[in-house]
Motif scaffolding. Sequence first.
Motif, PDB file in Angstrom:
ATOM      1  N   HIS A   1       4.870  22.884   7.066  1.00 12.67           N
ATOM      2  CA  HIS A   1       4.771  23.023   5.615  1.00 12.67           C
ATOM      3  C   HIS A   1       3.535  22.345   5.048  1.00 12.67           C
ATOM      4  O   HIS A   1       3.266  22.442   3.863  1.00 12.67           O
ATOM      5  CB  HIS A   1       6.020  22.450   4.932  1.00 12.67           C
ATOM      6  CG  HIS A   1       7.264  23.183   5.309  1.00 12.67           C
ATOM      7  ND1 HIS A   1       8.121  22.706   6.276  1.00 12.67           N
ATOM      8  CD2 HIS A   1       7.768  24.365   4.883  1.00 12.67           C
ATOM      9  CE1 HIS A   1       9.123  23.561   6.413  1.00 12.67           C
ATOM     10  NE2 HIS A   1       8.934  24.566   5.582  1.00 12.67           N
ATOM     11  N   ASN A   2       2.791  21.647   5.894  1.00 11.17           N
ATOM     12  CA  ASN A   2       1.586  20.933   5.474  1.00 11.17           C
ATOM     13  C   ASN A   2       1.868  19.973   4.313  1.00 11.17           C
ATOM     14  O   ASN A   2       1.051  19.787   3.427  1.00 11.17           O
ATOM     15  CB  ASN A   2       0.477  21.925   5.101  1.00 11.17           C
ATOM     16  CG  ASN A   2      -0.890  21.345   5.369  1.00 11.17           C
ATOM     17  OD1 ASN A   2      -1.063  20.513   6.255  1.00 11.17           O
ATOM     18  ND2 ASN A   2      -1.873  21.785   4.615  1.00 11.17           N
ATOM     19  N   LYS A   3       3.062  19.377   4.323  1.00 14.67           N
ATOM     20  CA  LYS A   3       3.470  18.432   3.281  1.00 14.67           C
ATOM     21  C   LYS A   3       3.443  17.019   3.852  1.00 14.67           C
ATOM     22  O   LYS A   3       4.110  16.732   4.839  1.00 14.67           O
ATOM     23  CB  LYS A   3       4.874  18.777   2.788  1.00 14.67           C
ATOM     24  CG  LYS A   3       5.326  17.899   1.654  1.00 14.67           C
ATOM     25  CD  LYS A   3       6.702  18.278   1.157  1.00 14.67           C
ATOM     26  CE  LYS A   3       7.113  17.316   0.066  1.00 14.67           C
ATOM     27  NZ  LYS A   3       8.505  17.445  -0.286  1.00 14.67           N
ATOM     28  N   PRO A   4       2.677  16.127   3.216  1.00 15.20           N
ATOM     29  CA  PRO A   4       2.588  14.767   3.751  1.00 15.20           C
ATOM     30  C   PRO A   4       3.852  13.954   3.510  1.00 15.20           C
ATOM     31  O   PRO A   4       4.573  14.176   2.548  1.00 15.20           O
ATOM     32  CB  PRO A   4       1.410  14.160   2.984  1.00 15.20           C
ATOM     33  CG  PRO A   4       1.312  14.943   1.731  1.00 15.20           C
ATOM     34  CD  PRO A   4       1.836  16.322   2.038  1.00 15.20           C
TER      35      PRO A   4
ATOM     36  N   VAL B   1       0.842  -1.192   0.000  1.00 16.99           N
ATOM     37  CA  VAL B   1       0.000   0.000   0.000  1.00 16.99           C
ATOM     38  C   VAL B   1       0.876   1.240   0.000  1.00 16.99           C
ATOM     39  O   VAL B   1       2.006   1.225   0.504  1.00 16.99           O
ATOM     40  CB  VAL B   1      -0.982   0.048   1.194  1.00 16.99           C
ATOM     41  CG1 VAL B   1      -2.049  -1.029   1.074  1.00 16.99           C
ATOM     42  CG2 VAL B   1      -0.254  -0.062   2.514  1.00 16.99           C
ATOM     43  N   LEU B   2       0.336   2.287  -0.582  1.00 17.05           N
ATOM     44  CA  LEU B   2       0.955   3.608  -0.599  1.00 17.05           C
ATOM     45  C   LEU B   2       0.097   4.478   0.316  1.00 17.05           C
ATOM     46  O   LEU B   2      -1.103   4.635   0.084  1.00 17.05           O
ATOM     47  CB  LEU B   2       0.964   4.158  -2.021  1.00 17.05           C
ATOM     48  CG  LEU B   2       1.636   5.492  -2.243  1.00 17.05           C
ATOM     49  CD1 LEU B   2       3.157   5.344  -2.162  1.00 17.05           C
ATOM     50  CD2 LEU B   2       1.253   6.063  -3.599  1.00 17.05           C
ATOM     51  N   ILE B   3       0.703   4.984   1.385  1.00 13.27           N
ATOM     52  CA  ILE B   3      -0.022   5.764   2.390  1.00 13.27           C
ATOM     53  C   ILE B   3       0.639   7.131   2.524  1.00 13.27           C
ATOM     54  O   ILE B   3       1.868   7.223   2.527  1.00 13.27           O
ATOM     55  CB  ILE B   3      -0.029   5.034   3.751  1.00 13.27           C
ATOM     56  CG1 ILE B   3      -0.826   3.733   3.635  1.00 13.27           C
ATOM     57  CG2 ILE B   3      -0.578   5.926   4.858  1.00 13.27           C
ATOM     58  CD1 ILE B   3      -0.881   2.909   4.907  1.00 13.27           C
ATOM     59  N   THR B   4      -0.189   8.170   2.638  1.00  9.01           N
ATOM     60  CA  THR B   4       0.327   9.503   2.940  1.00  9.01           C
ATOM     61  C   THR B   4      -0.212   9.918   4.306  1.00  9.01           C
ATOM     62  O   THR B   4      -1.300   9.512   4.709  1.00  9.01           O
ATOM     63  CB  THR B   4      -0.091  10.553   1.888  1.00  9.01           C
ATOM     64  OG1 THR B   4      -1.509  10.663   1.864  1.00  9.01           O
ATOM     65  CG2 THR B   4       0.438  10.185   0.512  1.00  9.01           C
TER      66      THR B   4
END
Length: 176
Positions: A85-88, A74-77
């Motif tokens: 920075h609100n960057k996952p 799975v690819l999870i953010t």
Amino acid sequence: RQSNHTQTNRSKYPPATMSEEYTTNAHDLAEAAKLQAQLEQDSNANNNNPPSSSAQHQYRIPSVSIDSGAYKYVLITALPPNNSHNKPEVFVHSKRGAQYHRNVAEPLIPILKQSGYTDIRIKGGGRILRCDDDNAIKIFGYSYGFGQADHALAKDVVERSGKFVGYTVSWSNDGY
């Protein structure tokens, strides 16, 4: 972005590592949808009540965990704690013995939550073949429950992790 398509040489690997006995069924689809709905609900709750500043990383969560062999991934953010920075962050995880893609995600999600991560999203899934004899990782396929992951992004995350230096990492949208 141009794809890096490769054909997975299925005949080189024993059938036990390339095929699985489990087929997605109505129950698994319902459980995957339930997990996605819970994450959406958690995300909405966190938007209304941001986590307290006391949420701490208990330990570094690896961005990449790939078991040797061919398994679901799975690819999870997720947004890390104290993320100005609100960057996952992006996580690529596979798991030996996972019957369904949700079985790969289920152990990781509570660890992310306990470590203060928010806005956790399962962005899709597929399969990863890690062949240590050939120093090769092949990312391909899709998840019935979560949809197809962005395999190009998964490849980038694997390469940037530094865990598989010397491995050739490729991806394809072909296969299941």
